[in-house]
Design a protein around this motif. Sequence first.
Motif, PDB file in Angstrom:
ATOM      1  N   GLU A 149      -1.912  16.198   2.559  1.00 42.52           N
ATOM      2  CA  GLU A 149      -2.832  14.929   1.895  1.00 42.52           C
ATOM      3  C   GLU A 149      -2.172  13.857   2.445  1.00 42.52           C
ATOM      4  OE1 GLU A 149      -1.542  17.480  -2.310  1.00 42.52           O
ATOM      5  OE2 GLU A 149      -0.055  16.032  -1.798  1.00 42.52           O
ATOM      6  N   CYS A 150      -1.049  13.672   3.063  1.00 39.41           N
ATOM      7  CA  CYS A 150      -0.558  12.560   4.051  1.00 39.41           C
ATOM      8  C   CYS A 150      -1.417  12.459   5.272  1.00 39.41           C
ATOM      9  CB  CYS A 150       0.812  12.633   4.301  1.00 39.41           C
ATOM     10  SG  CYS A 150       1.993  12.386   3.116  1.00 39.41           S
ATOM     11  N   GLU A 151      -1.784  13.552   5.889  1.00 42.69           N
ATOM     12  CA  GLU A 151      -2.404  13.479   7.080  1.00 42.69           C
ATOM     13  C   GLU A 151      -3.923  13.032   6.850  1.00 42.69           C
ATOM     14  OE1 GLU A 151      -2.432  17.139   9.404  1.00 42.69           O
ATOM     15  OE2 GLU A 151      -0.354  16.138  10.599  1.00 42.69           O
ATOM     16  N   THR A 152      -4.411  13.505   5.605  1.00 42.62           N
ATOM     17  CA  THR A 152      -5.814  13.274   5.276  1.00 42.62           C
ATOM     18  C   THR A 152      -5.818  11.680   5.160  1.00 42.62           C
ATOM     19  OG1 THR A 152      -5.905  15.453   4.505  1.00 42.62           O
ATOM     20  CG2 THR A 152      -7.773  13.745   3.952  1.00 42.62           C
ATOM     21  N   CYS A 153      -4.728  10.958   4.270  1.00 39.02           N
ATOM     22  CA  CYS A 153      -4.940   9.755   3.693  1.00 39.02           C
ATOM     23  C   CYS A 153      -4.394   8.802   4.874  1.00 39.02           C
ATOM     24  CB  CYS A 153      -4.136   9.694   2.403  1.00 39.02           C
ATOM     25  SG  CYS A 153      -4.758   8.462   1.303  1.00 39.02           S
ATOM     26  N   SER A 154      -3.181   9.117   5.486  1.00 35.96           N
ATOM     27  CA  SER A 154      -2.464   8.175   6.469  1.00 35.96           C
ATOM     28  C   SER A 154      -3.729   7.256   7.350  1.00 35.96           C
ATOM     29  CB  SER A 154      -1.463   8.559   7.045  1.00 35.96           C
ATOM     30  OG  SER A 154      -1.518   9.588   7.683  1.00 35.96           O
ATOM     31  N   PRO A 155      -4.774   8.031   7.846  1.00 39.28           N
ATOM     32  CA  PRO A 155      -5.534   7.033   8.590  1.00 39.28           C
ATOM     33  C   PRO A 155      -6.027   5.975   7.943  1.00 39.28           C
ATOM     34  CG  PRO A 155      -5.972   9.531   8.875  1.00 39.28           C
ATOM     35  CD  PRO A 155      -4.954   9.346   7.772  1.00 39.28           C
ATOM     36  N   ALA A 187       0.851  -1.325  -0.124  1.00 37.85           N
ATOM     37  CA  ALA A 187       0.236   0.092  -0.110  1.00 37.85           C
ATOM     38  C   ALA A 187       1.100   1.244   0.004  1.00 37.85           C
ATOM     39  CB  ALA A 187      -1.014  -0.056   1.314  1.00 37.85           C
ATOM     40  N   ASN A 188       0.080   2.269  -0.107  1.00 40.13           N
ATOM     41  CA  ASN A 188       0.891   3.691  -0.099  1.00 40.13           C
ATOM     42  C   ASN A 188       0.467   4.619   0.961  1.00 40.13           C
ATOM     43  OD1 ASN A 188       3.034   3.528  -2.494  1.00 40.13           O
ATOM     44  ND2 ASN A 188       1.070   3.358  -3.606  1.00 40.13           N
ATOM     45  N   VAL A 189       1.431   5.570   1.374  1.00 40.21           N
ATOM     46  CA  VAL A 189       0.637   6.523   2.159  1.00 40.21           C
ATOM     47  C   VAL A 189      -0.371   7.421   1.745  1.00 40.21           C
ATOM     48  CG1 VAL A 189       1.480   8.620   3.496  1.00 40.21           C
ATOM     49  CG2 VAL A 189       3.251   6.705   3.336  1.00 40.21           C
ATOM     50  N   VAL A 190      -0.372   7.814   0.413  1.00 42.89           N
ATOM     51  CA  VAL A 190      -1.213   8.609  -0.394  1.00 42.89           C
ATOM     52  C   VAL A 190      -1.955   7.829  -1.340  1.00 42.89           C
ATOM     53  CG1 VAL A 190      -0.799  10.860   0.440  1.00 42.89           C
ATOM     54  CG2 VAL A 190      -0.262   9.877  -1.876  1.00 42.89           C
ATOM     55  N   LYS A 191      -3.220   7.705  -1.431  1.00 44.36           N
ATOM     56  CA  LYS A 191      -3.738   6.677  -2.614  1.00 44.36           C
ATOM     57  C   LYS A 191      -4.335   7.443  -3.702  1.00 44.36           C
ATOM     58  CE  LYS A 191      -4.840   3.893   1.313  1.00 44.36           C
ATOM     59  NZ  LYS A 191      -3.440   3.581   1.603  1.00 44.36           N
ATOM     60  N   CYS A 192      -3.902   8.438  -3.944  1.00 46.43           N
ATOM     61  CA  CYS A 192      -4.237   9.408  -5.226  1.00 46.43           C
ATOM     62  C   CYS A 192      -2.885   9.807  -5.555  1.00 46.43           C
ATOM     63  CB  CYS A 192      -5.177  10.226  -5.204  1.00 46.43           C
ATOM     64  SG  CYS A 192      -6.784   9.598  -4.741  1.00 46.43           S
ATOM     65  N   ARG A 193      -2.582   9.731  -7.028  1.00 48.12           N
ATOM     66  CA  ARG A 193      -1.543  10.102  -7.833  1.00 48.12           C
ATOM     67  C   ARG A 193      -1.100  11.379  -7.513  1.00 48.12           C
ATOM     68  NH1 ARG A 193       0.421  10.872 -13.938  1.00 48.12           N
ATOM     69  NH2 ARG A 193       2.886  11.105 -13.280  1.00 48.12           N
ATOM     70  N   PRO A 194      -0.121  11.917  -7.006  1.00 44.00           N
ATOM     71  CA  PRO A 194       0.357  13.328  -6.990  1.00 44.00           C
ATOM     72  C   PRO A 194       0.702  13.928  -8.240  1.00 44.00           C
ATOM     73  CG  PRO A 194       1.356  12.131  -5.156  1.00 44.00           C
ATOM     74  CD  PRO A 194       0.900  11.226  -6.164  1.00 44.00           C
TER      75      PRO A 194
END
Length: 288
Positions: free
Chosen positions: A184-190, A167-174
């Motif tokens: 973005e990391c804070e929103t996605c990492s949970p 998996a990745n820290v963020v799930k959408c391509r920057p």
Amino acid sequence: MPSVLDPQLRRALAERVRYYHELGIYDFYRREPVAGIRPESALLSTSQPELREEMPARKSAVVATVAEGNIFQVLTPKPEQGITDPVAALKLIREDLGDCTRCKLHKQGRKQIVFGVGNPRAELMFVGEGPGADEDTQGEPFVGRAGQLLNNMIKAMGIRREDVYIANVVKCRPPGNRTPERDECETCSPFLMRQIAVVKPKVVVALGAVSAKNLLAINAPMSELRGRFYDFMPAGARSSDPSWPGTKLAVTYHPAFLLRDPRQKGEAWKDLQMVMKFLGLQPLQKSE
Ligand code: URA
């Protein structure tokens, strides 16, 4: 919290800020201190790709912490809570993610969300930074050039890609494969934390500095982060499964970095050997 800082602490902080400025880093922040977290577990955010893997070594000790997200998020009951089947639990997390618009990445050209792939009961999990162009097209992490190298690394460990979870820290391509930004990391990492809490791997391998610093909330160069295990418990997991002792976390170079600097492959192999020893894995024999 006293409103006036102790002069010694103020000097130390000023010195540290100056140090970051010398590196060209101006954007950094601190996670809220919660139980088990040392306050110096500051996070560092940099938009400079050349700093992403190898920041210069520093003398300060690396701080091992548990990465915790926003305390309110942690306390909110999750749909997968109480679901013991990891396949069903991961499905619920994916459904909760939905057609996510929580951060700006959703309107910056992503084709699809790249959730994660692999064995939902994997003993070993790899965590990258975020999807690239190939992953965005195919909807699966690590399927491009870096993914081919990761596959080879997994094979060399004597296991198959299907055996691990990725998996990745963020799930959408920057856009343009830039570093995912702090928000973005804070929103996605949970969501990543929840994936880890469901898979319950024995070992998580953080691929690269961005993954490591987001998982561990540690600000340190790769040279200090690598070469050891961290005790890791994803945010919120304690309450969801008191019987799970957490996982070991190791840090190694990101495969994309290894493609740029193949001389570091030997170092990465040392990291993987440490993981293999812990998991009792035998390396692939040349003839296999
Ligand atoms: N790099 C990453 O960090 N993740 C991927 O999925 C692909 C490339």
